[in-house]
Write a protein that holds these residues in place. Structure first.
Motif, PDB file in Angstrom:
ATOM      1  N   SER A 155       0.830  -1.189   0.000  1.00 28.07           N
ATOM      2  CA  SER A 155       0.000   0.000   0.000  1.00 28.07           C
ATOM      3  C   SER A 155       0.874   1.252   0.000  1.00 28.07           C
ATOM      4  O   SER A 155       2.059   1.229   0.325  1.00 28.07           O
ATOM      5  CB  SER A 155      -0.933   0.016   1.207  1.00 28.07           C
ATOM      6  N   ARG A 156       0.212   2.399  -0.342  1.00 29.07           N
ATOM      7  CA  ARG A 156       0.939   3.664  -0.393  1.00 29.07           C
ATOM      8  C   ARG A 156       1.464   4.053   0.975  1.00 29.07           C
ATOM      9  O   ARG A 156       2.581   4.547   1.108  1.00 29.07           O
ATOM     10  CB  ARG A 156       0.019   4.750  -0.943  1.00 29.07           C
ATOM     11  N   SER A 157       0.663   3.834   2.017  1.00 31.47           N
ATOM     12  CA  SER A 157       1.117   4.199   3.356  1.00 31.47           C
ATOM     13  C   SER A 157       2.324   3.369   3.776  1.00 31.47           C
ATOM     14  O   SER A 157       3.238   3.870   4.427  1.00 31.47           O
ATOM     15  CB  SER A 157      -0.025   4.016   4.361  1.00 31.47           C
ATOM     16  N   ALA A 158       2.332   2.089   3.406  1.00 34.87           N
ATOM     17  CA  ALA A 158       3.479   1.239   3.740  1.00 34.87           C
ATOM     18  C   ALA A 158       4.732   1.700   2.999  1.00 34.87           C
ATOM     19  O   ALA A 158       5.831   1.707   3.565  1.00 34.87           O
ATOM     20  CB  ALA A 158       3.170  -0.218   3.406  1.00 34.87           C
ATOM     21  N   VAL A 159       4.579   2.085   1.734  1.00 30.93           N
ATOM     22  CA  VAL A 159       5.720   2.596   0.965  1.00 30.93           C
ATOM     23  C   VAL A 159       6.246   3.879   1.596  1.00 30.93           C
ATOM     24  O   VAL A 159       7.463   4.066   1.737  1.00 30.93           O
ATOM     25  CB  VAL A 159       5.314   2.837  -0.501  1.00 30.93           C
ATOM     26  N   ASN A 160       5.326   4.771   1.995  1.00 32.00           N
ATOM     27  CA  ASN A 160       5.748   6.019   2.628  1.00 32.00           C
ATOM     28  C   ASN A 160       6.507   5.766   3.918  1.00 32.00           C
ATOM     29  O   ASN A 160       7.541   6.390   4.189  1.00 32.00           O
ATOM     30  CB  ASN A 160       4.529   6.893   2.904  1.00 32.00           C
ATOM     31  N   ARG A 161       5.988   4.846   4.737  1.00 30.53           N
ATOM     32  CA  ARG A 161       6.669   4.541   5.998  1.00 30.53           C
ATOM     33  C   ARG A 161       8.044   3.951   5.749  1.00 30.53           C
ATOM     34  O   ARG A 161       9.001   4.262   6.454  1.00 30.53           O
ATOM     35  CB  ARG A 161       5.814   3.582   6.831  1.00 30.53           C
ATOM     36  N   VAL A 207      15.233   6.878   5.018  1.00 26.01           N
ATOM     37  CA  VAL A 207      15.831   8.217   5.025  1.00 26.01           C
ATOM     38  C   VAL A 207      16.193   8.635   6.445  1.00 26.01           C
ATOM     39  O   VAL A 207      17.262   9.209   6.691  1.00 26.01           O
ATOM     40  CB  VAL A 207      14.865   9.227   4.385  1.00 26.01           C
ATOM     41  N   GLY A 208      15.304   8.337   7.395  1.00 22.90           N
ATOM     42  CA  GLY A 208      15.586   8.692   8.783  1.00 22.90           C
ATOM     43  C   GLY A 208      16.812   7.983   9.329  1.00 22.90           C
ATOM     44  O   GLY A 208      17.630   8.588  10.028  1.00 22.90           O
ATOM     45  N   VAL A 239      16.945  13.785  -6.662  1.00 22.10           N
ATOM     46  CA  VAL A 239      16.035  14.934  -6.697  1.00 22.10           C
ATOM     47  C   VAL A 239      14.762  14.591  -7.453  1.00 22.10           C
ATOM     48  O   VAL A 239      13.646  14.912  -7.003  1.00 22.10           O
ATOM     49  CB  VAL A 239      16.739  16.145  -7.344  1.00 22.10           C
ATOM     50  N   ILE A 240      14.877  13.928  -8.598  1.00 23.12           N
ATOM     51  CA  ILE A 240      13.701  13.559  -9.385  1.00 23.12           C
ATOM     52  C   ILE A 240      12.811  12.592  -8.604  1.00 23.12           C
ATOM     53  O   ILE A 240      11.584  12.731  -8.586  1.00 23.12           O
ATOM     54  CB  ILE A 240      14.128  12.942 -10.730  1.00 23.12           C
ATOM     55  N   GLY A 241      13.436  11.609  -7.936  1.00 24.76           N
ATOM     56  CA  GLY A 241      12.654  10.676  -7.135  1.00 24.76           C
ATOM     57  C   GLY A 241      11.930  11.366  -5.994  1.00 24.76           C
ATOM     58  O   GLY A 241      10.765  11.069  -5.712  1.00 24.76           O
ATOM     59  N   GLY A 242      12.609  12.314  -5.329  1.00 21.39           N
ATOM     60  CA  GLY A 242      11.965  13.051  -4.244  1.00 21.39           C
ATOM     61  C   GLY A 242      10.804  13.900  -4.737  1.00 21.39           C
ATOM     62  O   GLY A 242       9.745  13.963  -4.107  1.00 21.39           O
ATOM     63  N   LEU A 243      10.986  14.563  -5.901  1.00 14.57           N
ATOM     64  CA  LEU A 243       9.900  15.367  -6.455  1.00 14.57           C
ATOM     65  C   LEU A 243       8.729  14.499  -6.889  1.00 14.57           C
ATOM     66  O   LEU A 243       7.565  14.889  -6.712  1.00 14.57           O
ATOM     67  CB  LEU A 243      10.421  16.187  -7.641  1.00 14.57           C
ATOM     68  N   ALA A 244       9.019  13.318  -7.463  1.00 11.95           N
ATOM     69  CA  ALA A 244       7.937  12.416  -7.863  1.00 11.95           C
ATOM     70  C   ALA A 244       7.152  11.933  -6.653  1.00 11.95           C
ATOM     71  O   ALA A 244       5.913  11.863  -6.678  1.00 11.95           O
ATOM     72  CB  ALA A 244       8.511  11.231  -8.635  1.00 11.95           C
ATOM     73  N   TRP A 245       7.851  11.597  -5.592  1.00 12.61           N
ATOM     74  CA  TRP A 245       7.172  11.156  -4.355  1.00 12.61           C
ATOM     75  C   TRP A 245       6.321  12.285  -3.790  1.00 12.61           C
ATOM     76  O   TRP A 245       5.183  12.069  -3.376  1.00 12.61           O
ATOM     77  CB  TRP A 245       8.216  10.718  -3.344  1.00 12.61           C
ATOM     78  N   LEU A 246       6.846  13.526  -3.805  1.00 12.79           N
ATOM     79  CA  LEU A 246       6.086  14.665  -3.300  1.00 12.79           C
ATOM     80  C   LEU A 246       4.855  14.920  -4.166  1.00 12.79           C
ATOM     81  O   LEU A 246       3.772  15.230  -3.646  1.00 12.79           O
ATOM     82  CB  LEU A 246       6.984  15.904  -3.270  1.00 12.79           C
ATOM     83  N   TRP A 247       4.986  14.775  -5.480  1.00 11.83           N
ATOM     84  CA  TRP A 247       3.853  14.992  -6.385  1.00 11.83           C
ATOM     85  C   TRP A 247       2.742  13.990  -6.103  1.00 11.83           C
ATOM     86  O   TRP A 247       1.557  14.349  -6.090  1.00 11.83           O
ATOM     87  CB  TRP A 247       4.326  14.865  -7.827  1.00 11.83           C
TER      88      TRP A 247
END
Length: 207
Positions: free
Chosen positions: A2-8, A14-15, A80-88
């Motif tokens: 799921s998206r929430s699992a990917v975000n976590r 990163v943390g 940078v591209i990956g971070g912007l895609a995740w933010l989008w």
């Protein structure tokens, strides 16, 4: 996943990297290795306050190679591209896990309902169907790309085909009608319960 699992997972990785790098910088900046009389391996970064993060030899080690500058430019660009895609993706979510429910006769008025409320409503209908022992429903996506995933445990002797027909004609049809959707993609996994509910514990196996 799921998206929430990917975000976590992304935030966890990163943390860990940021915390690990910060601890290394603090240990060297405060000269903790020397104060604690701790031996560090050869090549360990930043072992004293006077030592740069990257030595001159390390900075110039690969600069003469043909592949160095393309890699040095491509890697930060991909980050940078990956971070912007995740933010989008995060900014284009329809609310915090919500779906839009039209109000009958409301002249275009709609309500916003959380996915968890939709899941509970569908689960409560499915579990009341004949032959269903337990069910878990997950709603993913927003109002324009909503889909459901259901894991349904059937009692022994329940015909899977009949159970699917009951699911589609009952709870799923009610969900489509309530949400004003012509289609509601649903992934259903049927599992069989090992024994009937209320039965006592299995007798011990005699060897």
């Amino acid at each position: 996943m799921s998206r929430s699992a990917v975000n976590r997972t992304i935030l966890l990785v990163v943390g860990i990297v940021l915390i690990g790098g910060g601890l290394l910088l603090l240990a060297g900046g405060f000269d903790l290795y020397d104060r604690l009389d701790t031996a560090v391996p050869d090549g360990w970064p930043l072992t004293s306050p006077d030592q740069p993060v990257l030595s001159e030899a390390s900075r110039a080690r690969w600069s003469g190679q043909d592949w160095w500058w393309p890699v040095a430019i491509a890697v930060p660009a991909l980050v940078v591209i990956g971070g912007l895609a995740w933010l989008w993706v995060q900014l284009h979510r329809v609310g915090p896990g919500t779906v839009t429910v039209p109000v009958p006769g409301g002249d275009g008025v709609a309500l916003r309902m959380r996915n968890s409320a939709l899941q509970d409503a569908v689960e409560s209908e499915i579990v009341e169907l004949p032959g269903v022992d337990k069910v878990t429903v997950r709603a993913t996506g927003g109002s324009h790309r909503l889909s459901l995933r259901a894991v349904v445990r059937l009692l022994p002797g329940t015909h899977p085909g009949e159970a699917l027909q009951s699911l589609d004609a009952g709870p799923l049809e009610n969900a489509r009608t309530s949400l004003g959707l012509a289609e509601l993609p649903t992934e259903i996994r049927l599992r069989a319960t090992a024994r009937r509910p209320g039965a006592g514990p299995k007798p011990p196996r005699v060897v």
